[in-house]
Design a protein around this motif. Structure first.
Motif, PDB file in Angstrom:
ATOM      1  N   THR A 135     -30.619 -43.975  20.262  1.00  0.00           N
ATOM      2  CA  THR A 135     -29.421 -43.603  19.454  1.00  0.00           C
ATOM      3  C   THR A 135     -28.938 -44.653  18.712  1.00  0.00           C
ATOM      4  N   TRP A 136     -28.992 -45.942  19.427  1.00  0.00           N
ATOM      5  CA  TRP A 136     -28.021 -46.818  19.107  1.00  0.00           C
ATOM      6  C   TRP A 136     -28.931 -48.232  18.327  1.00  0.00           C
ATOM      7  N   PHE A 137     -30.516 -48.032  18.136  1.00  0.00           N
ATOM      8  CA  PHE A 137     -31.098 -48.807  17.472  1.00  0.00           C
ATOM      9  C   PHE A 137     -32.421 -48.313  16.843  1.00  0.00           C
ATOM     10  N   SER A 138     -31.885 -47.279  16.063  1.00  0.00           N
ATOM     11  CA  SER A 138     -32.892 -46.379  15.273  1.00  0.00           C
ATOM     12  C   SER A 138     -32.777 -47.220  13.775  1.00  0.00           C
ATOM     13  N   SER A 139     -31.959 -47.509  13.524  1.00  0.00           N
ATOM     14  CA  SER A 139     -31.949 -48.361  12.033  1.00  0.00           C
ATOM     15  C   SER A 139     -30.994 -49.652  11.929  1.00  0.00           C
ATOM     16  N   VAL A 140     -31.312 -50.135  10.897  1.00  0.00           N
ATOM     17  CA  VAL A 140     -30.456 -51.725  10.680  1.00  0.00           C
ATOM     18  C   VAL A 140     -28.965 -51.535  10.801  1.00  0.00           C
ATOM     19  N   PHE A 141     -28.604 -50.476  10.273  1.00  0.00           N
ATOM     20  CA  PHE A 141     -27.005 -50.324  10.143  1.00  0.00           C
ATOM     21  C   PHE A 141     -26.459 -49.966  11.629  1.00  0.00           C
ATOM     22  N   SER A 142     -27.206 -48.844  12.214  1.00  0.00           N
ATOM     23  CA  SER A 142     -26.666 -48.586  13.513  1.00  0.00           C
ATOM     24  C   SER A 142     -26.843 -49.918  14.605  1.00  0.00           C
ATOM     25  N   ALA A 143     -27.963 -50.446  14.470  1.00  0.00           N
ATOM     26  CA  ALA A 143     -28.294 -51.773  15.116  1.00  0.00           C
ATOM     27  C   ALA A 143     -27.173 -52.718  15.086  1.00  0.00           C
TER      28      ALA A 143
END
Length: 95
Positions: free
Chosen positions: A66-74
């Motif tokens: 959920t929280w570390f799936s893309s650079v933006f969300s990470a």
């Protein structure tokens, strides 16, 4: 009345002049913080979801995807952790 108005404009001018003098420092600070957050977000994307030891735990798997799936969300997650804004629900399953 006019003298008080001129004094207020002088104070306002000093504030604006001080802000304009610090713009370059603020730009470099935001650039440096953005670069550091980007680097650690890329590291988090590579290390956290790919940890095979903890992926059997459903809470870990949910947080990692959920929280570390893309650079933006990470990046947003790291900013949230940096400011300690309700980050307990994120880092507790990861520990």
């Amino acid at each position: 009345r006019t003298v008080r108005l001129i004094i207020q404009f002088r104070t306002l001018w000093l504030l604006v002049k001080g802000l304009m003098g610090s713009i370059l420092t603020m730009v470099w600070t935001f650039f440096l913080m953005g670069t550091i957050i980007f680097v650690f977000a890329v590291l988090a994307i590579e290390l956290i979801p790919n940890n095979t030891d903890n992926m059997q735990d459903p809470a870990y798997h949910e947080v990692a995807t959920t929280w570390f799936s893309s650079v933006f969300s990470a990046s947003l997650t790291l900013c949230q952790m940096m400011t300690m804004d309700s980050s307990g629900s994120i880092y507790r399953p990861l520990a």
